[in-house]
Scaffold this active site. Structure first.
Site, PDB file in Angstrom:
ATOM      1  N   ARG A 213       1.032  -1.176  -0.047  1.00 33.06           N
ATOM      2  CA  ARG A 213      -0.094   0.004   0.030  1.00 33.06           C
ATOM      3  C   ARG A 213       0.727   1.321  -0.018  1.00 33.06           C
ATOM      4  O   ARG A 213       1.855   1.147   0.418  1.00 33.06           O
ATOM      5  CB  ARG A 213      -0.833  -0.102   1.307  1.00 33.06           C
ATOM      6  CG  ARG A 213      -2.004  -0.870   1.236  1.00 33.06           C
ATOM      7  CD  ARG A 213      -3.019  -0.659   0.151  1.00 33.06           C
ATOM      8  NE  ARG A 213      -4.215  -1.675   0.156  1.00 33.06           N
ATOM      9  CZ  ARG A 213      -4.007  -2.623  -0.761  1.00 33.06           C
ATOM     10  NH1 ARG A 213      -2.991  -2.946  -1.457  1.00 33.06           N
ATOM     11  NH2 ARG A 213      -5.256  -3.534  -0.834  1.00 33.06           N
ATOM     12  N   HIS A 261      -0.292   0.259 -10.009  1.00 37.79           N
ATOM     13  CA  HIS A 261      -1.125  -0.445  -9.364  1.00 37.79           C
ATOM     14  C   HIS A 261      -1.648  -1.693 -10.068  1.00 37.79           C
ATOM     15  O   HIS A 261      -2.732  -1.885 -10.152  1.00 37.79           O
ATOM     16  CB  HIS A 261      -2.144   0.350  -8.527  1.00 37.79           C
ATOM     17  CG  HIS A 261      -2.611  -0.382  -7.401  1.00 37.79           C
ATOM     18  ND1 HIS A 261      -3.302   0.248  -6.206  1.00 37.79           N
ATOM     19  CD2 HIS A 261      -2.646  -1.858  -7.052  1.00 37.79           C
ATOM     20  CE1 HIS A 261      -3.379  -0.681  -5.221  1.00 37.79           C
ATOM     21  NE2 HIS A 261      -3.127  -1.933  -5.671  1.00 37.79           N
TER      22      HIS A 261
END
Length: 298
Positions: A213, A261
């Site tokens: 993250r 991502h």
């Protein structure tokens, strides 16, 4: 119809699937499937029994103040998520080891210059987080003859891979890690863990790969560490704000590799059976598959 709605309806055509915000009667909603949901939404469904993440991570749910107490949270686990993450990490490590990043830039400059590279066994790779993704990644790299070690909150055994656990063993783990890979869950304890103090403890020359993250990383500390030669480079797939803002300083750093991502993407048709099964389990009062401990955060 979205790919998710199609996959769920194919698994069970009798299910009534509605896509937010087009929900007809909120009191009929008993199960929610979510990824990066809007704020102040989850507490609007009085008969909600469970919420499933669309991925392996659940921090987006647990950090939501609208998440009702007493509602079970689960996540999805799939072989392709593991395989995709193994592929991504191996590609990143190979690129770093074999200097491909430099060669790609040299090609753009019309420059011919070989660089020495270490053998796999001479390169120490540290995995932070030994969960559903961390374990198979560690094993894949070890199978490729890299010198692999792992660190986790609690003690884990991984065959012939050296493991460390807890805050007291973190310095020893870092001192042996030349390429540090973050696969930690995002919790209050791990937020901001990739900071300047941690970077200084890594084995030189050091790289950081973050595929967990964005909030694990202190952006300003990374910039300082790179500019001060504390780190040689960083490979980033996740960011505190996504998409990464156009004027973010990461874009202008040649020693930062950026991907949007994409390290491991959930495939709807693969996890639809898990979602439907957990929906039926929730309605029947049965234990959910891959249920999350809300106190621990994973």
């Amino acid at each position: 119809m979205s790919s998710w709605e199609q996959a769920i309806n194919k698994e069970d055509p009798n299910l009534d699937v509605e896509i937010w915000p087009n929900v007809k009667e909120k009191k009929r909603v008993q199960f929610i499937v979510s990824w990066n949901q809007p704020k102040n939404v989850l507490d609007q469904y009085p008969n909600l029994k469970a919420i499933s993440s669309l991925g392996a991570g659940v921090d987006h749910l647990l950090a939501d103040e609208a998440l009702p107490n007493g509602v079970d949270v689960c996540r999805v686990v799939s072989p392709s998520l593991v395989q995709q993450m193994q592929e991504y990490i191996l590609a990143a490590v190979l690129n770093i080891q074999r200097n491909f990043v430099h060669y790609i830039r040299q090609k753009d400059q019309g420059k011919w210059q070989p660089h020495n590279h270490p053998l796999a066994g001479e390169l120490s790779v540290g995995i932070m987080g030994l969960g559903e993704l961390g374990k198979p990644v560690a094993k894949k790299l070890a199978d490729m003859d890299y010198s692999v070690s792992g660190w986790s909150r609690s003690e884990k055994k991984l065959g012939n891979i050296q493991t460390f656990a807890g805050t007291e063993e973190l310095p020893g783990f870092l001192s042996e890690s030349q390429i540090l890979i973050c696969l930690l869950p995002l919790t209050e304890e791990t937020e901001g863990i990739l900071d300047l103090d941690l970077f200084k403890q890594l084995k030189k020359p050091a790289w950081v790969i973050n595929v967990a993250r964005g909030e694990h990383l202190v952006d300003e500390d990374l910039i300082y560490a790179l500019d001060s030669n504390i780190l040689r480079g960083a490979w980033l797939d996740v960011f505190s704000e996504e998409p990464l803002p156009e004027k973010h300083p990461f874009w202008n750093r040649k020693n930062i590799i950026i991907t949007p991502h994409v390290a491991s993407i959930t495939k709807a048709k693969e996890v639809a059976p898990q979602i439907v099964d957990n929906y039926k389990r929730a309605l029947s009062g049965m234990e959910l598959q891959h249920k999350v401990d809300r106190d621990r955060g994973y």
